[in-house]
Each structure stands twice: as C-alpha cells, then as structure tokens.
Design a protein around this motif. Structure first.
Motif, PDB file in Angstrom:
ATOM      1  N   SER A 314      -2.240  -3.249   3.091  1.00  0.00           N
ATOM      2  CA  SER A 314      -2.976  -2.615   4.189  1.00  0.00           C
ATOM      3  C   SER A 314      -4.325  -3.315   4.290  1.00  0.00           C
ATOM      4  O   SER A 314      -4.618  -4.242   3.526  1.00  0.00           O
ATOM      5  CB  SER A 314      -3.169  -1.122   3.916  1.00  0.00           C
ATOM      6  OG  SER A 314      -4.044  -0.919   2.820  1.00  0.00           O
ATOM      7  N   HIS A 315      -5.164  -2.873   5.216  1.00  0.00           N
ATOM      8  CA  HIS A 315      -6.478  -3.502   5.339  1.00  0.00           C
ATOM      9  C   HIS A 315      -7.369  -3.162   4.149  1.00  0.00           C
ATOM     10  O   HIS A 315      -8.390  -3.817   3.928  1.00  0.00           O
ATOM     11  CB  HIS A 315      -7.147  -3.073   6.655  1.00  0.00           C
ATOM     12  CG  HIS A 315      -7.586  -1.636   6.682  1.00  0.00           C
ATOM     13  ND1 HIS A 315      -6.696  -0.594   6.886  1.00  0.00           N
ATOM     14  CD2 HIS A 315      -8.809  -1.067   6.492  1.00  0.00           C
ATOM     15  CE1 HIS A 315      -7.360   0.550   6.861  1.00  0.00           C
ATOM     16  NE2 HIS A 315      -8.621   0.296   6.616  1.00  0.00           N
ATOM     17  N   LYS A 316      -6.964  -2.142   3.361  1.00  0.00           N
ATOM     18  CA  LYS A 316      -7.767  -1.728   2.209  1.00  0.00           C
ATOM     19  C   LYS A 316      -7.370  -2.420   0.917  1.00  0.00           C
ATOM     20  O   LYS A 316      -8.209  -2.754   0.090  1.00  0.00           O
ATOM     21  CB  LYS A 316      -7.667  -0.210   2.027  1.00  0.00           C
ATOM     22  CG  LYS A 316      -8.297   0.615   3.127  1.00  0.00           C
ATOM     23  CD  LYS A 316      -8.166   2.099   2.810  1.00  0.00           C
ATOM     24  CE  LYS A 316      -8.803   2.958   3.894  1.00  0.00           C
ATOM     25  NZ  LYS A 316      -8.673   4.416   3.587  1.00  0.00           N
ATOM     26  N   GLU A 317      -6.045  -2.604   0.701  1.00  0.00           N
ATOM     27  CA  GLU A 317      -5.593  -3.086  -0.596  1.00  0.00           C
ATOM     28  C   GLU A 317      -4.179  -3.649  -0.514  1.00  0.00           C
ATOM     29  O   GLU A 317      -3.478  -3.486   0.489  1.00  0.00           O
ATOM     30  CB  GLU A 317      -5.611  -1.939  -1.621  1.00  0.00           C
ATOM     31  CG  GLU A 317      -4.676  -0.796  -1.245  1.00  0.00           C
ATOM     32  CD  GLU A 317      -4.664   0.327  -2.273  1.00  0.00           C
ATOM     33  OE1 GLU A 317      -5.278   0.166  -3.337  1.00  0.00           O
ATOM     34  OE2 GLU A 317      -4.014   1.363  -1.993  1.00  0.00           O
TER      35      GLU A 317
END
Length: 338
Positions: A314-317
């Motif tokens: 994802s854009h986070k991790e």
C-alpha cells in the motif's frame, strides 16, 4: 439504470438472472462487480428445492472453479489488484441480493416457522438477549437465508461489528460452560472430519482437539451451528485498490503466534514470528476466509501452516501474508499438537 445494492459482505448470497446462486467472498470488490463463488445451480439432479426449482450444491473449491470454467468462463478473470484469478460477477447479472440481517428480521415477524427456522431464531434470541447486542447486528445465512433448508440443515448465524462480535463471543463461551451448546462428538465429529480432511489433511486425533476449542461452531438443541463474526465495512478500512497483492508462491511456515486478536473473525488472522525467515520475512500474517480456521491457535503457541505466500503493498507499507484455505492440501494448526 443499474440497480443499487447494499454493500456486499461475507455471508451474503447473490442470484443471477439464470438462477445460479453464489456466496459472496470478503468485503473488497472491484467496481461494478462482486467477488463470489457458485454454490447452488439449477439441476435435474437436485438435492434440494426452492420455489419449485431443483438445485444441486457445488461443493469444494476445485469443483466450483471447474463449473465456472465450463459454464461461466467470463466470470473468471485475472484481477490486477488481487494478483490472481478471481470469480467476479457483474452487477448487471445479479437478479437478487440475499441479506442475512433481513432474513432474521423476517423470521422474527413471522408467526409460523418450521423447526429449523424456529431453532435458528431461538439461538439468535438467546445470544442477543444474553449479550445485549442490537438485532440489526445479527443475521442468518446459509440454507435458511436462501430457503433451501431441510430438516437436516444446520444453523448459520452472522454477527456484525467488532464490539457486538466480542460481546457475542463472550456469551458463547459462557453458553458452552453452562452446557447450552456442546462441541461436536462421535458420529457428527467423524462426519465433519471426512468432509474437511479432503481439503485440509490433519489426523483425526488433532482434528478432535482443535474442534474442542471452538465455540463458534458446535451443536445447539441437537442441531449443528456455525457463527460468522464480521467487522463492519467501515471497520475493515480497505477499498478496492487501496492495497495490491502479489503472489510469491506456496510456502510452509512455522513460528510463534504473537497476536491472535482477530482469531474469531472472518477473515481470521494470526500474526506469527517465524522460526526461520523466508524471503527475508521475519513476521507474517496468516490469513484465512474459511471458518474452519477460526479459534484454532492461540498466543504463545507455535503455529504451522501451508498456503499461498503473498506480498501486500500500500502507500504506507509493504508486508506479507500467508493465505490458507485456497490451495489444495493447505493447513493451519498448532505445531506441538500435530
């Protein structure tokens, strides 16, 4: 104009215009489609009837894929988000969307119920009254939802929302201690083992131990039951495309369970610290949408599992999960009990 449907959730069913019935899988669906697998098809070799139409049940995952390949190949598509072939039904092909919560409310309103319906309603009422959860956070799924049940049918209940699920689970533990429900025994246990061991092989001795741990399934008033615990869609917090899944390959893992907070939910998840890292992965989430893998291991135990290893970005991790239940021969069990 396209019809509007309530959001599609695990435990729901949909019926296509040609009479096939599919059970919905998961919470995340592509735009204009719903991920679902065929469950009942109209057939002259019927093992159940509904509204005067005979239906045949399509059982294991392999048979379901084979049916779709032969009859509805257009529903099998490689999904770029999930990184695998999925069964995706266009919303325009859906005639009816069957909702567990609506069916339970219908049972409450009706004055005349058959024995199976009455048993399901009685069980739901006990859980609701003892836990204090709202009626609208409960539903009835399976054959009762579809009105394909018979005298031998089991009870499939659904509880919605994390808070309600935790309250209901606490009551189910208490009901088991009081003898209001009981675990599978003798002939029922052997019958269940014959079905489940075909897809997920474990010894009968281990199977018996694992089933004795569970309160989400068992026997109530002489009738088999299963209760599916679901978070609400806003609690899931994932829309189609928020994450991307990439298959790495099949893998067998072993490690200590460090978190089992979602062991009672569908999907169930266990966070595991691996004994031996694979692909430089030290921690992994073991995930399954199959109800048989709920409540199966606990924090502090060593878990052994075989399934499909995926990278989840994802854009986070970027993290990894092992999916159990979608591959022939996959399993999930406490290692020291194996």
């Amino acid at each position: 104009m396209r019809r509007k449907f309530r959001v599609f959730l695990e435990g729901d069913f949909v019926e296509t215009w040609d009479g096939e019935i599919y059970d919905v899988k998961g919470f995340v669906h592509p735009p204009g489609k719903v991920i679902a697998f065929v469950k009942y098809v109209p057939s002259k070799e019927a093992d159940r009837f509904r509204h005067g139409v005979g239906y045949r049940r399509v059982y294991d995952l392999e048979e379901r894929f084979r049916y779709l390949q032969e009859v509805k190949p257009q529903y099998l598509v490689f999904d770029e988000v999930f990184g695998r072939v999925m069964a995706e039904i266009p919303l325009d092909d859906i005639k009816e969307h069957y909702l567990p919560e609506a069916r339970l409310q219908s049972l409450r309103r009706r004055k005349i119920l058959d024995r199976v319906e009455r048993c399901a309603l009685d069980f739901a009422k006990k859980v609701k009254e003892m836990s204090g959860i709202p009626w609208l956070n409960m539903g009835v799924s399976g054959s009762i939802l579809l009105n394909t049940h018979n005298e031998a049918s089991d009870i499939d209940l659904v509880v919605y929302g994390k808070e309600s699920c935790l309250k209901a689970y606490s009551i189910l533990l208490a009901m088991r201690k009081k003898g209001l429900t009981r675990e599978y025994e003798d002939a029922l246990l052997e019958k269940l083992y014959k079905v489940r061991s075909k897809e997920n092989p474990v010894s009968f001795e281990l199977f018996k131990i694992l089933e004795s741990r569970k309160v989400l399934e068992g026997v109530y008033n002489g009738r088999e039951y299963f209760i599916r615990m679901l978070k609400k869609i806003e609690e899931v917090g994932e829309a189609y495309g928020d994450k991307k899944y990439r298959r790495i390959g099949e893998a067998r893992i072993r490690g200590g369970v460090v978190n089992d907070d979602e062991a009672i939910f569908t999907p169930c998840r266990y966070i595991v610290k691996l004994e031996k890292p694979i692909h430089n992965i030290k921690h992994i989430t073991v995930t399954s949408f199959r109800g048989r893998f709920t409540e199966i291991v606990r924090v502090g135990e060593v878990l052994e599992a075989y399934g499909v290893l995926e990278e989840v970005s994802s854009h986070k991790e970027v993290c990894h999960q092992l999916i159990v239940g979608d591959t022939k021969g996959s399993f999930l069990r406490p290692y020291l009990l194996a």
